[in-house]
Scaffold this active site. Structure first.
Site, PDB file in Angstrom:
ATOM      1  N   TYR A 112      84.375 -57.669  34.252  1.00 25.35           N
ATOM      2  CA  TYR A 112      84.361 -56.901  33.015  1.00 25.35           C
ATOM      3  C   TYR A 112      85.793 -56.489  32.662  1.00 25.35           C
ATOM      4  CZ  TYR A 112      79.364 -56.798  33.655  1.00 25.35           C
ATOM      5  OH  TYR A 112      78.048 -57.183  33.821  1.00 25.35           O
ATOM      6  N   HIS A 149      71.807 -52.553  38.875  1.00 28.11           N
ATOM      7  CA  HIS A 149      71.394 -53.811  39.516  1.00 28.11           C
ATOM      8  C   HIS A 149      70.249 -53.639  40.521  1.00 28.11           C
ATOM      9  CE1 HIS A 149      75.365 -56.110  38.495  1.00 28.11           C
ATOM     10  NE2 HIS A 149      74.902 -55.402  37.460  1.00 28.11           N
ATOM     11  N   GLU A 200      72.064 -66.874  34.384  1.00 29.06           N
ATOM     12  CA  GLU A 200      71.556 -68.079  35.030  1.00 29.06           C
ATOM     13  C   GLU A 200      70.044 -68.182  35.016  1.00 29.06           C
ATOM     14  OE1 GLU A 200      74.991 -68.434  38.537  1.00 29.06           O
ATOM     15  OE2 GLU A 200      72.870 -68.269  39.066  1.00 29.06           O
ATOM     16  N   GLN A 226      69.998 -48.123  35.123  1.00 31.72           N
ATOM     17  CA  GLN A 226      69.071 -49.242  34.994  1.00 31.72           C
ATOM     18  C   GLN A 226      67.809 -49.054  35.823  1.00 31.72           C
ATOM     19  OE1 GLN A 226      71.563 -52.540  36.160  1.00 31.72           O
ATOM     20  NE2 GLN A 226      72.756 -52.477  34.273  1.00 31.72           N
ATOM     21  N   TYR A 240      72.316 -69.275  46.151  1.00 33.62           N
ATOM     22  CA  TYR A 240      72.550 -69.463  44.718  1.00 33.62           C
ATOM     23  C   TYR A 240      73.925 -68.957  44.254  1.00 33.62           C
ATOM     24  CZ  TYR A 240      68.038 -71.462  44.708  1.00 33.62           C
ATOM     25  OH  TYR A 240      67.000 -72.318  44.988  1.00 33.62           O
TER      26      TYR A 240
END
Length: 373
Positions: free
Chosen positions: A264, A150, A243, A84, A253
């Site tokens: 997963y 991430h 979210e 990513q 949060y």
């Protein structure tokens, strides 16, 4: 490369197009502005009908007013283009017309070894828009960690010029999102020179990194300022629980203590709870996940007055554009637009002409403009 003209003349000509009525609000179509972008990730408007675009493999290009895509700009620092990671978000400075400053974030390699982290740099776009000059890394996530996952990496600039950067938890380091001695799973706030803002909530707390603005985030994929100037953020949940949050200083949060998602392959995360005192609830969540990416508030009446104040969010997984109608900070309606797009929506921005633009995430990605039918 041929595409629809993206010129000042077109902007002036289309200013006469009628706005959509409420009954016609979903009657939109896409127009291809440019093709041939390699996994484009973010865009910024730089004047004269031009768009600066990042490509995840590590290149930055200019889409011209005629839709032509430039050669890669010189001056982009080395990036970790794995998993990513890569060259990710991009914004122009609020005073770009005068200072030509841009900010971008990317997966930054360590000086040696396989570790990496999210970094944010500032640069000056050259007068000929062919290179980045005065490139300076103004923030580097700590600690670096060997991971392909991430990175987060969405930027928003506040009215005072300070910069918010939403950072991922690096996947296997998710517990770090609840502690203040690292930047994993955090939103940070820095001045344009990279120094911590003096009124950040943890700036005087022993053991806390002074850049931290909020904690408890997983993998942010969208950040923008709301009509009230407050920061809004969206993030990927784990197999559910994507979210949208309205970020306030010092707030927690929740990740990974509370989540609407699951591991997963199935199974609870942590205590398997969705609420806990002292932890913030999302304003909106998607279960199952839509893999949201990119978000923009609509201030233009191009698509009708009922669109003004709406929040638009792209879906990577289901390949559509979500239009969220708000009552204050409460989402009261969700409409799925462009159901036949069949392309991963990576970024969503409102242009200076009032139209909405999308980037599609593919090896032959496109820059699209939304038009009323």
């Amino acid at each position: 490369m041929k595409s629809a003209l993206f010129t000042t003349a077109l902007v002036l000509a289309t200013s006469a197009w009628p706005a959509l009525s409420a009954a016609q609000s979903s009657a939109i179509r896409t127009e291809v502005v440019a093709k041939g972008l390699e996994n484009p990730w973010a865009m910024a408007f730089i004047g004269e009908g031009r768009v600066l675009v990042t490509e995840r493999p590590g290149t930055m290009r200019v889409v011209g007013a005629d839709g032509r895509v430039s050669e890669p700009l010189a001056g982009v620092p080395p990036v970790v283009a794995q998993g990513q990671g890569g060259l990710l978000d991009l914004i122009t400075d609020r005073d770009f017309a005068r200072n030509r400053t841009v900010y971008f974030c990317y997966a930054e390699p360590a000086a040696s070894g396989s570790a990496n982290s999210t970094a944010m740099a500032s640069a000056v776009l050259s007068a000929d828009a062919r290179s980045l000059e005065q490139v300076r890394v103004i923030f580097s996530q700590k600690p670096k960690y060997s991971s392909r996952l991430h990175f987060g990496c969405r930027i928003a600039q506040a009215a005072d010029g300070s910069l918010f950067l939403a950072l991922g938890d690096r996947f296997q380091r998710m517990a770090d999102a609840q502690t203040l001695d690292n930047h994993h799973g955090k939103v940070v706030r820095v001045k344009p020179d990279g120094s911590p803002h003096t009124d950040n909530p943890f700036v005087n707390r022993a053991g806390a990194l002074p850049e931290i603005w909020s904690i408890g985030h997983r993998n942010p994929q969208g950040a923008t300022l709301g009509p009230d100037g407050q920061l809004w953020e969206l993030e990927h949940g784990p197999q559910g629980g994507d979210e949208i949050n309205r970020i306030e200083p010092g707030k927690n949060y929740g990740w990974p203590v509370i989540t609407y998602g699951e591991s997963y392959g199935g199974g609870a995360i942590g205590e398997g709870i969705t609420t806990k005192p002292g932890l913030e609830q999302p304003l909106h969540q998607w279960t199952p996940s839509i893999a949201p990416s990119g978000m923009a508030f609509v201030s233009s009446e191009r698509y009708g007055k009922d669109w003004v104040g709406n929040l638009l969010v792209g879906s990577l997984k289901f390949r559509y554009l979500a239009r969220l109608t708000l009552d204050g900070t409460r989402v009261v309606k969700e409409e799925r637009l462009l159901p036949d797009l069949n392309q991963r929506v990576r970024d969503v921005r409102q242009g200076p002409d009032g139209f909405i633009y999308l980037l599609t995430d593919a090896r032959n990605g496109e820059l699209l403009r939304l038009l009323p039918r």
